[in-house]
Enzyme design. Structure first.
Site, PDB file in Angstrom:
ATOM      1  N   GLY A   1       1.246  -1.301   0.304  1.00 35.68           N
ATOM      2  CA  GLY A   1      -0.324  -0.088   0.056  1.00 35.68           C
ATOM      3  C   GLY A   1       0.540   1.227  -0.160  1.00 35.68           C
TER       4      GLY A   1
ATOM      5  N   ARG B   1      -4.796  -8.890  -9.472  1.00 35.58           N
ATOM      6  CA  ARG B   1      -5.465 -10.199 -10.086  1.00 35.58           C
ATOM      7  C   ARG B   1      -6.347  -9.163 -11.046  1.00 35.58           C
ATOM      8  NH1 ARG B   1      -8.182 -13.632  -7.689  1.00 35.58           N
ATOM      9  NH2 ARG B   1      -7.724 -13.830  -5.474  1.00 35.58           N
TER      10      ARG B   1
ATOM     11  N   ASN C   1      -4.466   2.135 -13.664  1.00 34.13           N
ATOM     12  CA  ASN C   1      -3.337   1.148 -12.412  1.00 34.13           C
ATOM     13  C   ASN C   1      -2.251   1.542 -13.008  1.00 34.13           C
ATOM     14  OD1 ASN C   1      -2.947  -1.852 -11.534  1.00 34.13           O
ATOM     15  ND2 ASN C   1      -1.602  -2.142 -13.795  1.00 34.13           N
TER      16      ASN C   1
ATOM     17  N   HIS D   1       1.898   0.439 -13.461  1.00 30.28           N
ATOM     18  CA  HIS D   1       2.693  -0.745 -13.212  1.00 30.28           C
ATOM     19  C   HIS D   1       4.172  -0.443 -13.435  1.00 30.28           C
ATOM     20  CE1 HIS D   1       4.406  -4.511 -14.647  1.00 30.28           C
ATOM     21  NE2 HIS D   1       4.692  -4.269 -15.366  1.00 30.28           N
TER      22      HIS D   1
ATOM     23  N   GLU E   1      -9.191  -5.781 -20.912  1.00 28.08           N
ATOM     24  CA  GLU E   1      -8.910  -7.194 -20.481  1.00 28.08           C
ATOM     25  C   GLU E   1      -7.596  -8.207 -20.107  1.00 28.08           C
ATOM     26  OE1 GLU E   1     -11.681  -9.131 -23.047  1.00 28.08           O
ATOM     27  OE2 GLU E   1     -12.853  -7.366 -22.671  1.00 28.08           O
TER      28      GLU E   1
ATOM     29  N   GLU F   1       6.576   6.559  -8.851  1.00 31.69           N
ATOM     30  CA  GLU F   1       5.342   5.897  -8.950  1.00 31.69           C
ATOM     31  C   GLU F   1       4.418   6.502  -7.766  1.00 31.69           C
ATOM     32  OE1 GLU F   1       4.060   1.910  -8.055  1.00 31.69           O
ATOM     33  OE2 GLU F   1       6.318   0.758  -9.567  1.00 31.69           O
TER      34      GLU F   1
HETATM   35  C1  GRF Z   1       3.843  -1.353  -7.200  1.00 35.67           C
HETATM   36  O1  GRF Z   1       5.278  -2.015  -7.836  1.00 35.67           O
HETATM   37  C2  GRF Z   1       3.088  -1.522  -8.186  1.00 35.67           C
HETATM   38  O2  GRF Z   1       3.492  -0.770  -9.555  1.00 35.67           O
HETATM   39  C3  GRF Z   1       2.800  -2.715  -8.882  1.00 35.67           C
HETATM   40  O3  GRF Z   1       2.531  -2.820  -7.163  1.00 35.67           O
HETATM   41  C4  GRF Z   1       3.262  -2.624  -6.464  1.00 35.67           C
HETATM   42  C5  GRF Z   1       2.416  -2.231  -5.563  1.00 35.67           C
HETATM   43  O4  GRF Z   1       3.201  -1.551  -4.509  1.00 35.67           O
HETATM   44  N1  GRF Z   1       1.382  -3.000  -9.297  1.00 35.67           N
HETATM   45  P1  GRF Z   1       2.557  -0.925  -3.004  1.00 35.67           P
HETATM   46  O5  GRF Z   1       1.413  -1.852  -2.965  1.00 35.67           O
HETATM   47  O6  GRF Z   1       1.868  -0.141  -3.472  1.00 35.67           O
HETATM   48  O7  GRF Z   1       3.776  -0.558  -2.053  1.00 35.67           O
END
Ligand code: GRF
Length: 209
Positions: free
Chosen positions: A15, A94, A110, A112, A145, A177
């Site tokens: 999180g 998921r 999302n 990534h 999808e 991120e």
């Molecule tokens: C992140 O690296 C995100 O890009 C990927 O899952 C990870 C989640 O990290 N989809 P967090 O739970 O937000 O620390």
């Protein structure tokens, strides 16, 4: 008074992205509000973070539903109860079916940890290291999808250093991120994004590296 975009954040793990979004909402940098956090993993630390922030959090266990559709419908109705305008996947492990996607058309995004379309799926940072790439990064995209295949909103490049391990690279990408996800949500909140086929048009915004 401007109305705030109501976010539902779906998580499965630590999180840290959720926390960054919460922080940017409370500082006022983001005209949005995390209305609910939903996890498929009862042990996700993200649930503790939601609780600390006073945000309602709900766990949905896949094994308690006969079908994926029933599982997703339960999550959809929870999100609808909170009048969610944007669903943010933040480490939610998921793949969503069309049932879920059609419940929130063009309203699911999302993050990534790679520069898509390179290195989709699991262990993106490890994939980048193993491929000998000299850069990777992170991407916020609309969800479709496929696995990390939806229209790309914004990306941030992160160089790969000679001595990088999966952990060191993941940490540097994660720091980016935390900034990038809120930037994308802000663009959506300000109505600056339009999907044009497979691409996203960002109005009044330079795609910076
Ligand atoms: C992140 O690296 C995100 O890009 C990927 O899952 C990870 C989640 O990290 N989809 P967090 O739970 O937000 O620390």
């Amino acid at each position: 008074m401007t109305t705030k975009l109501s976010l539902g954040v779906l998580v499965s793990g630590n999180g840290s992205n959720l926390q960054a979004i919460i922080d940017n909402c409370s500082s006022g940098d983001l005209a949005a509000n995390v209305s609910v956090v939903i996890s498929d993993n009862p042990k996700a630390y993200a649930l503790t973070l939601a609780k600390k922030a006073g945000i309602p959090a709900h766990v949905f266990l896949r094994k308690e539903y006969l079908t994926k559709t029933e599982f997703e419908e339960a999550i959809i109705s929870a999100l609808k109860k909170y009048d969610i305008q944007l669903v943010c996947l933040a480490g939610f492990m998921r793949i969503l079916s069309p049932v879920f996607l059609n419940a929130f058309p063009k309203k699911i995004i999302n993050i990534h940890p790679a520069l898509l379309p390179a290195f989709p799926g699991l262990h993106a940072q490890k994939q980048a290291l193993e491929a000998g790439a000299d850069k990777s990064g992170c991407t916020v995209h609309f969800v479709d999808e496929g696995t990390d295949t939806g229209p790309i909103i914004i990306q941030k490049e992160v160089p790969i250093l000679g001595n990088d391990t999966e952990e060191s690279l993941s940490n540097r990408i994660l720091a980016e991120e935390h900034v990038l996800y809120s930037r994308a949500i802000k663009l959506l909140a300000e109505g600056k994004l339009e999907i044009d086929g497979r691409s996203v048009v960002v109005r009044d915004f330079r795609r910076g590296k």
